[in-house]
Scaffold this motif. Structure first.
Motif, mmCIF file in Angstrom:
data_model
loop_
_atom_site.group_PDB
_atom_site.id
_atom_site.type_symbol
_atom_site.label_atom_id
_atom_site.label_comp_id
_atom_site.label_asym_id
_atom_site.label_seq_id
_atom_site.Cartn_x
_atom_site.Cartn_y
_atom_site.Cartn_z
ATOM 1 N N LEU A 139 0.830 -1.205 0.000
ATOM 2 C CA LEU A 139 0.000 0.000 0.000
ATOM 3 C C LEU A 139 0.864 1.254 0.000
ATOM 4 O O LEU A 139 0.619 2.202 -0.747
ATOM 5 C CB LEU A 139 -0.917 -0.005 1.224
ATOM 6 C CG LEU A 139 -1.928 1.149 1.285
ATOM 7 C CD1 LEU A 139 -2.956 1.004 0.177
ATOM 8 C CD2 LEU A 139 -2.615 1.201 2.641
ATOM 9 N N LYS A 140 1.887 1.236 0.831
ATOM 10 C CA LYS A 140 2.752 2.402 0.934
ATOM 11 C C LYS A 140 3.479 2.699 -0.382
ATOM 12 O O LYS A 140 3.605 3.844 -0.796
ATOM 13 C CB LYS A 140 3.786 2.191 2.058
ATOM 14 C CG LYS A 140 4.661 3.395 2.298
ATOM 15 C CD LYS A 140 5.587 3.183 3.503
ATOM 16 C CE LYS A 140 4.965 3.727 4.788
ATOM 17 N NZ LYS A 140 5.692 3.308 6.002
ATOM 18 N N THR A 141 3.929 1.654 -1.029
ATOM 19 C CA THR A 141 4.618 1.835 -2.298
ATOM 20 C C THR A 141 3.678 2.395 -3.356
ATOM 21 O O THR A 141 4.038 3.295 -4.116
ATOM 22 C CB THR A 141 5.225 0.503 -2.774
ATOM 23 O OG1 THR A 141 6.056 -0.018 -1.739
ATOM 24 C CG2 THR A 141 6.067 0.703 -4.034
ATOM 25 N N LEU A 142 2.467 1.879 -3.377
ATOM 26 C CA LEU A 142 1.470 2.415 -4.303
ATOM 27 C C LEU A 142 1.230 3.887 -4.008
ATOM 28 O O LEU A 142 1.118 4.710 -4.912
ATOM 29 C CB LEU A 142 0.143 1.659 -4.149
ATOM 30 C CG LEU A 142 -0.047 0.425 -5.006
ATOM 31 C CD1 LEU A 142 -1.255 -0.356 -4.536
ATOM 32 C CD2 LEU A 142 -0.208 0.815 -6.460
ATOM 33 N N TYR A 143 1.159 4.198 -2.718
ATOM 34 C CA TYR A 143 0.863 5.573 -2.337
ATOM 35 C C TYR A 143 1.995 6.525 -2.671
ATOM 36 O O TYR A 143 1.778 7.605 -3.221
ATOM 37 C CB TYR A 143 0.557 5.664 -0.841
ATOM 38 C CG TYR A 143 0.255 7.073 -0.412
ATOM 39 C CD1 TYR A 143 -1.006 7.609 -0.641
ATOM 40 C CD2 TYR A 143 1.229 7.873 0.177
ATOM 41 C CE1 TYR A 143 -1.287 8.907 -0.281
ATOM 42 C CE2 TYR A 143 0.955 9.177 0.534
ATOM 43 C CZ TYR A 143 -0.313 9.690 0.304
ATOM 44 O OH TYR A 143 -0.580 10.986 0.648
#
Lengths: 152, 152
Positions: free
Chosen positions: A35-39
DNA sequence: GTCAGTGCAAAAGTTTTGCATACAG
DNA sequence: CTGTATGCAAAACTTTTGCACTGAC
């Protein structure tokens, strides 16, 4: 003072945790990293590209490609990400919590650019009205050749 | 008197032949069958679905899946078909030479109404230009509730 | 006759699944 | 503890390619 983007991410994360809990699913480090990488790279990714980015950024965490696929599917079912795909490249995912926008896609290299146009949205409303429809949503994608590919 | 749809198909076929000739490519029975199948089922197909339909309709002609892929790529480069895909299924192809129109789709009963709007097309051109894209096509679908379903 | 097109099968690429283990709740 | 999640590897798909042969021009 906390940065705006952090607050935004926190809300996103909280929402994700909440959805997981409501569905009896578990919150794991891998899911958070995905999720963090996508964000933090707010763009469009193929599962594979996302996988490679995570491998590079978190070499110690041994994330498998299968987990990326599985998590993206969970995220998509939860409406946290949406997927679209076009042309020769595979399916791409993007965070779905952004304000509304449409896409223009290069038929050659698959590059995706986002845009938003209020005038078109208004015209769509008008068209719906003319046809006695109550508009609930739309899908609009433009296809073309991007600047870069044109010069080749 | 010749039927309108036949005239339409003949024109499509002639155009295809013409493009092939101009590019030093050959017109083959397989290519004709693929074009005809796309035409007579005017919808969206995955290469695989198209392949299966052809196998069923022309069992004697032993068309290979590779030829379907190769021909679809030729057709796409010639702008006779366009490809797009959404959701979980793979790439889909559709005939791209139909007179242009977009669709409003009732989410309740599935009714489809066609419309055309020049102003939107102009705006799309402008958007493409702003993003340095050479526009080649677009897909626009509006979703809503039709008049009939609203009153229920 | 020449050279692009074809079917087949193999290869390359993508996504899903089975399984034993790890770990969140 | 229980049962979901994970990594790995294998399997299932999807798409492309190499090759010898066919057929359009």
């Amino acid at each position: 003072m906390k940065k705006l983007e952090n607050i935004e991410y926190d809300a996103l994360l909280a929402n994700f945790k909440d959805i997981l809990k409501r569905n009896g699913l578990k919150f794991t480090l891998q899911r958070e990293v995905i999720l963090k990488t996508l964000y933090s790279n707010n763009g469009h990714f193929t599962p594979d590209a996302l996988y490679l980015m995570i491998k590079e950024k978190y070499p110690d965490l041994n994330v498998g490609i299968a987990t990326v696929y599985r998590t993206l599917n969970v995220l998509e079912e939860s409406d946290i990400v949406t997927s679209l795909s076009f042309g020769s490249q595979g399916k791409k995912f993007e965070l779905g919590n952004k304000p509304h926008h449409d896409h223009i896609i290069c038929k050659n290299c698959g590059q995706i650019v986002e845009f938003e146009d209020k005038s078109i949205e208004k015209l769509q409303e008008k068209i719906a009205k003319n046809n006695n429809f109550k508009l609930t949503g739309h899908l609009m994608q433009l296809y073309g050749i991007c600047n870069n590919c044109q010069s080749k």
